[in-house]
Design a protein around this motif. Structure first.
Motif, PDB file in Angstrom:
ATOM      1  N   GLN A 226      22.372  44.534  12.966  1.00  0.00           N
ATOM      2  CA  GLN A 226      23.198  43.728  13.863  1.00  0.00           C
ATOM      3  C   GLN A 226      23.139  44.280  15.286  1.00  0.00           C
ATOM      4  O   GLN A 226      23.125  43.515  16.265  1.00  0.00           O
ATOM      5  CB  GLN A 226      24.647  43.710  13.361  1.00  0.00           C
ATOM      6  N   ALA A 227      23.113  45.604  15.420  1.00  0.00           N
ATOM      7  CA  ALA A 227      23.003  46.206  16.751  1.00  0.00           C
ATOM      8  C   ALA A 227      21.660  45.871  17.390  1.00  0.00           C
ATOM      9  O   ALA A 227      21.586  45.600  18.599  1.00  0.00           O
ATOM     10  CB  ALA A 227      23.171  47.720  16.641  1.00  0.00           C
ATOM     11  N   LYS A 228      20.623  45.847  16.592  1.00  0.00           N
ATOM     12  CA  LYS A 228      19.288  45.521  17.100  1.00  0.00           C
ATOM     13  C   LYS A 228      19.251  44.114  17.665  1.00  0.00           C
ATOM     14  O   LYS A 228      18.627  43.851  18.704  1.00  0.00           O
ATOM     15  CB  LYS A 228      18.262  45.682  15.975  1.00  0.00           C
ATOM     16  N   LYS A 229      19.970  43.198  17.012  1.00  0.00           N
ATOM     17  CA  LYS A 229      20.019  41.816  17.486  1.00  0.00           C
ATOM     18  C   LYS A 229      20.779  41.693  18.803  1.00  0.00           C
ATOM     19  O   LYS A 229      20.571  40.745  19.565  1.00  0.00           O
ATOM     20  CB  LYS A 229      20.684  40.927  16.432  1.00  0.00           C
ATOM     21  N   SER A 230      21.655  42.665  19.061  1.00  0.00           N
ATOM     22  CA  SER A 230      22.472  42.616  20.281  1.00  0.00           C
ATOM     23  C   SER A 230      21.739  43.126  21.508  1.00  0.00           C
ATOM     24  O   SER A 230      22.217  42.950  22.632  1.00  0.00           O
ATOM     25  CB  SER A 230      23.750  43.436  20.089  1.00  0.00           C
ATOM     26  N   GLY A 231      20.619  43.803  21.332  1.00  0.00           N
ATOM     27  CA  GLY A 231      19.865  44.275  22.480  1.00  0.00           C
ATOM     28  C   GLY A 231      19.328  45.680  22.290  1.00  0.00           C
ATOM     29  O   GLY A 231      19.736  46.418  21.376  1.00  0.00           O
ATOM     30  N   VAL A 232      18.419  46.066  23.182  1.00  0.00           N
ATOM     31  CA  VAL A 232      17.744  47.363  23.063  1.00  0.00           C
ATOM     32  C   VAL A 232      18.732  48.518  23.202  1.00  0.00           C
ATOM     33  O   VAL A 232      18.677  49.491  22.451  1.00  0.00           O
ATOM     34  CB  VAL A 232      16.624  47.482  24.118  1.00  0.00           C
ATOM     35  N   GLN A 233      19.654  48.423  24.173  1.00  0.00           N
ATOM     36  CA  GLN A 233      20.609  49.517  24.349  1.00  0.00           C
ATOM     37  C   GLN A 233      21.569  49.598  23.165  1.00  0.00           C
ATOM     38  O   GLN A 233      21.869  50.684  22.686  1.00  0.00           O
ATOM     39  CB  GLN A 233      21.403  49.355  25.648  1.00  0.00           C
ATOM     40  N   ASP A 234      22.053  48.466  22.696  1.00  0.00           N
ATOM     41  CA  ASP A 234      22.951  48.481  21.540  1.00  0.00           C
ATOM     42  C   ASP A 234      22.286  49.174  20.356  1.00  0.00           C
ATOM     43  O   ASP A 234      22.912  49.985  19.657  1.00  0.00           O
ATOM     44  CB  ASP A 234      23.323  47.045  21.158  1.00  0.00           C
ATOM     45  N   TYR A 235      21.034  48.833  20.135  1.00  0.00           N
ATOM     46  CA  TYR A 235      20.292  49.410  19.019  1.00  0.00           C
ATOM     47  C   TYR A 235      20.184  50.922  19.189  1.00  0.00           C
ATOM     48  O   TYR A 235      20.345  51.701  18.239  1.00  0.00           O
ATOM     49  CB  TYR A 235      18.919  48.766  18.945  1.00  0.00           C
ATOM     50  N   ALA A 236      19.949  51.381  20.433  1.00  0.00           N
ATOM     51  CA  ALA A 236      19.818  52.820  20.697  1.00  0.00           C
ATOM     52  C   ALA A 236      21.142  53.546  20.455  1.00  0.00           C
ATOM     53  O   ALA A 236      21.177  54.640  19.882  1.00  0.00           O
ATOM     54  CB  ALA A 236      19.346  53.044  22.129  1.00  0.00           C
ATOM     55  N   ILE A 237      22.257  52.943  20.876  1.00  0.00           N
ATOM     56  CA  ILE A 237      23.565  53.582  20.671  1.00  0.00           C
ATOM     57  C   ILE A 237      23.887  53.674  19.184  1.00  0.00           C
ATOM     58  O   ILE A 237      24.312  54.724  18.683  1.00  0.00           O
ATOM     59  CB  ILE A 237      24.664  52.807  21.419  1.00  0.00           C
ATOM     60  N   ALA A 238      23.693  52.565  18.473  1.00  0.00           N
ATOM     61  CA  ALA A 238      23.962  52.572  17.030  1.00  0.00           C
ATOM     62  C   ALA A 238      23.076  53.584  16.320  1.00  0.00           C
ATOM     63  O   ALA A 238      23.512  54.301  15.405  1.00  0.00           O
ATOM     64  CB  ALA A 238      23.742  51.177  16.458  1.00  0.00           C
ATOM     65  N   TYR A 239      21.828  53.654  16.763  1.00  0.00           N
ATOM     66  CA  TYR A 239      20.889  54.610  16.180  1.00  0.00           C
ATOM     67  C   TYR A 239      21.386  56.047  16.355  1.00  0.00           C
ATOM     68  O   TYR A 239      21.387  56.842  15.406  1.00  0.00           O
ATOM     69  CB  TYR A 239      19.525  54.419  16.844  1.00  0.00           C
ATOM     70  N   LEU A 240      21.878  56.388  17.559  1.00  0.00           N
ATOM     71  CA  LEU A 240      22.363  57.747  17.795  1.00  0.00           C
ATOM     72  C   LEU A 240      23.603  58.049  16.955  1.00  0.00           C
ATOM     73  O   LEU A 240      23.784  59.172  16.485  1.00  0.00           O
ATOM     74  CB  LEU A 240      22.674  57.964  19.269  1.00  0.00           C
TER      75      LEU A 240
END
Length: 403
Positions: A226-240
Motif C-alpha cells: 500500500q505504501a508503494k502505491k502511495s509513492g516512492v517516498q512513502d515506500y521508502a519510509i515504510a521500508y525503513l
C-alpha cells in the motif's frame, strides 16, 4: 603546607596489608612486616601482640569495600540506571579482590588457623559493607525503580554472596568452565538478580509483554504494498520502519549523508544527543526480499530527488517531514487493515516487529541492545515474545512430521 606524619601503627598496618596481599598471611613473617615499616620487630609486638593481632587491625581498618558501598549509595540520588549501577559495583568489587589474590587465598584457606576474634572482625567488615548495598537497594525500591518481595538487606546479602563466591572460585581454582569470563559472570549475575530475586519485576515484565505486539508477515507485506502505491517516498519510509526498526522520531531526523552502502551492506547512522549508533538496512523483511543493498526503496527514493535538501524525507512543501506527517502516511497505508487482535495496526508495531525478527533470526540480546540503544532490561519483553514465536513455530513443524 607539610603533610601529617604517618604513625608507627599506620605504617605497620600498611606494610602488613601490602605483604599479606602479595604473599598471603602464612608466608609473611613479623620480621618482614617490621622491616617494610622501618620499625623494630619489638615495636610490632608492643602494638599488636603478634601477626594475627596485626591481621585483625588490617581487617578492621581497611575501608576498601565500605568505600565501594558508599560509591554505590551515591548513585541512588538522583536515581540512575539500576542495571548499570549494579554491574559497576560488581565489577569494581571483583577488581578490588583481584588486586589482593594471596590475601583472599589466605583468608579462605587459612581461616581455621585464625583466632575467633579475627573471624568475627571479618564478619563485621562484610556486614558493614553489605549495609551500604542494602541502603542503595532500599532507596531504589522506595523510588519505584525496583519491585521486590524480599527486604533490601536480604537482596544485598544475596548479591554480595554471589560476588564473593565468584572471587573465591577464580582465585583458588583453575580450568573450570563455570562462565566464559568475568564480564560474562557479571552480566548474568545482574540479569538473574533483577529478574529472579525481583518477582514483582517479573510480573511487570509479563505485563509489558502484553504491550509488545508484532505484526504477521502477510500484514507487513500488505502495508508495504500500500505504501508503494502511495509513492516512492512513502515506500521508502515504510521500508525503513520494517527494515531498520527505527522510530518515527529517528526517521524524520535522518539526513541524506547518514547512510553508507556498498554491495555487501547498507547502514544508517542514527545521531541522538550524546549518543551515535549505526543500524543495518535489511534486504529481507519477514521472508521476502526488498531489493539489494545498492538498489532498494530508500536508494530509489534518494536517486529520484532533484532538490538540494539535506534531510532524507520531505513533506509536500519541500520541508523536512514531521512525525505527525509520517503518522498520517501510516494511517493511509493501513486504512481498512486489521491486526489479528482486530485493531488497526499502530506505527510502533513496526519497531516491535523488526526487533522480534532480529531475535528470531539469531541476534543476541546484547547485540540488539547495541543496535537499538536500549538496555537489556528494556528488551526483555521482546526476547520473551521471540521465544513464544519460536515455540509456536517448532510446534507447527512437529505437527507436519508424523511420528
Amino acid at each position: 603546607m607539610t603533610s601529617q606524619p604517618v604513625s608507627t601503627r599506620q605504617r605497620l598496618i600498611q606494610a602488613a596489608l601490602e605483604l599479606f596481599t602479595a604473599q598471603g598471611v602464612s608466608a609473611t613473617t613479623t620480621r618482614q612486616i617490621a622491616e617494610k615499616a622501618a620499625v623494630n620487630e619489638v615495636t610490632l609486638f608492643r602494638n599488636f601482640g603478634n601477626k594475627h593481632g596485626l591481621l585483625l587491625a588490617v581487617l578492621e581498618e581497611s575501608a576498601a569495600f565500605i568505600n565501594l558501598g558508599e560509591s554505590l549509595v551515591s548513585r541512588a540520588n538522583p536515581p540512575g540506571d539500576v542495571y548499570q549501577a549494579l554491574k559497576d559495583y560488581a565489577s569494581d568489587t571483583l577488581q578490588a579482590l583481584e588486586r589482593m589474590p594471596e590475601l583472599v587465598r589466605s583468608v579462605v584457606g587459612e581461616a581455621d588457623q585464625f583466632p575467633a576474634e579475627n573471624r568475627r572482625a571479618l564478619g563485621r567488615g562484610l556486614t558493614e559493607a553489605n549495609r551500604y548495598v542494602a541502603q542503595y537497594l532500599a532507596t531504589v525500591i522506595q523510588q519505584g525503580d525496583l519491585n521486590t518481595y524480599l527486604p533490601a538487606e536480604k537482596l544485598a546479602s544475596l548479591l554480595n554472596g554471589m560476588i564473593l563466591g565468584y572471587a573465591v572460585i577464580e582465585l583458588t581454582s583453575e580450568f573450570h568452565e563455570l562462565w566464559e569470563s568475568r564480564d560474562d559472570f557479571i552480566e548474568n549475575l545482574v540479569e538473574l538478580f533483577l529478574h529472579g530475586a525481583m518477582s514483582s519485576r517479573m510480573n511487570s515484565l509479563q505485563t509489558n509483554c502484553q504491550d509488545i505486539t508484532d505484526l504477521p508477515a502477510v500484514l507487513v507485506h500488505e502495508i508495504l504494498q500500500q505504501a508503494k502505491k502511495s509513492g516512492v517516498q512513502d515506500y521508502a519510509i515504510a521500508y525503513l520502519l520494517f527494515a531498520t526498526g527505527l522510530s518515527p522520531t529517528e526517521i524524520v531526523n535522518l539526513q541524506r549523508n547518514h547512510q553508507i552502502y556498498d554491495p555487501q551492506s547498507h547502514v544508517l547512522q542514527i545521531t541522538t544527543p550524546g549518543y551515535v549508533r549505526q543500524v543495518p538496512v535489511n534486504q529481507w523483511i519477514l521472508g521476502k526480499r526488498y531489493g539489494y543493498y545498492t538498489n532498494n526503496p530508500l536508494i530509489k527514493w534518494l536517486k529520484s530527488r532533484k532538490d538540494s535538501q539535506n534531510f532524507m524525507f520531505l513533506n509536500a512543501a519541500g520541508k523536512p517531514i514531521s512525525e505527525s506527517e509520517v503518522l498520517a502516511h501510516w494511517q493511509t497505508w493501513t486504512a481498512g487493515l486489521l491486526t489479528p487482535q482486530g485493531k488497526p495496526p499502530e506505527i510502533t508495531q513496526a519497531q516491535h516487529t523488526w526487533r522480534i525478527e532480529m531475535l528470531m533470526r539469531g541476534m543476541s540480546l546484547e547485540n540488539l541492545s547495541i543496535l537499538t540503544g536500549c538496555d537489556r532490561i528494556q528488551l526483555q519483553p521482546y526476547a520473551h515474545r521471540a521465544k513464544e514465536k519460536a515455540a509456536l513455530e517448532q510446534a507447527m513443524r512437529l505437527d507436519q512430521k508424523p511420528v
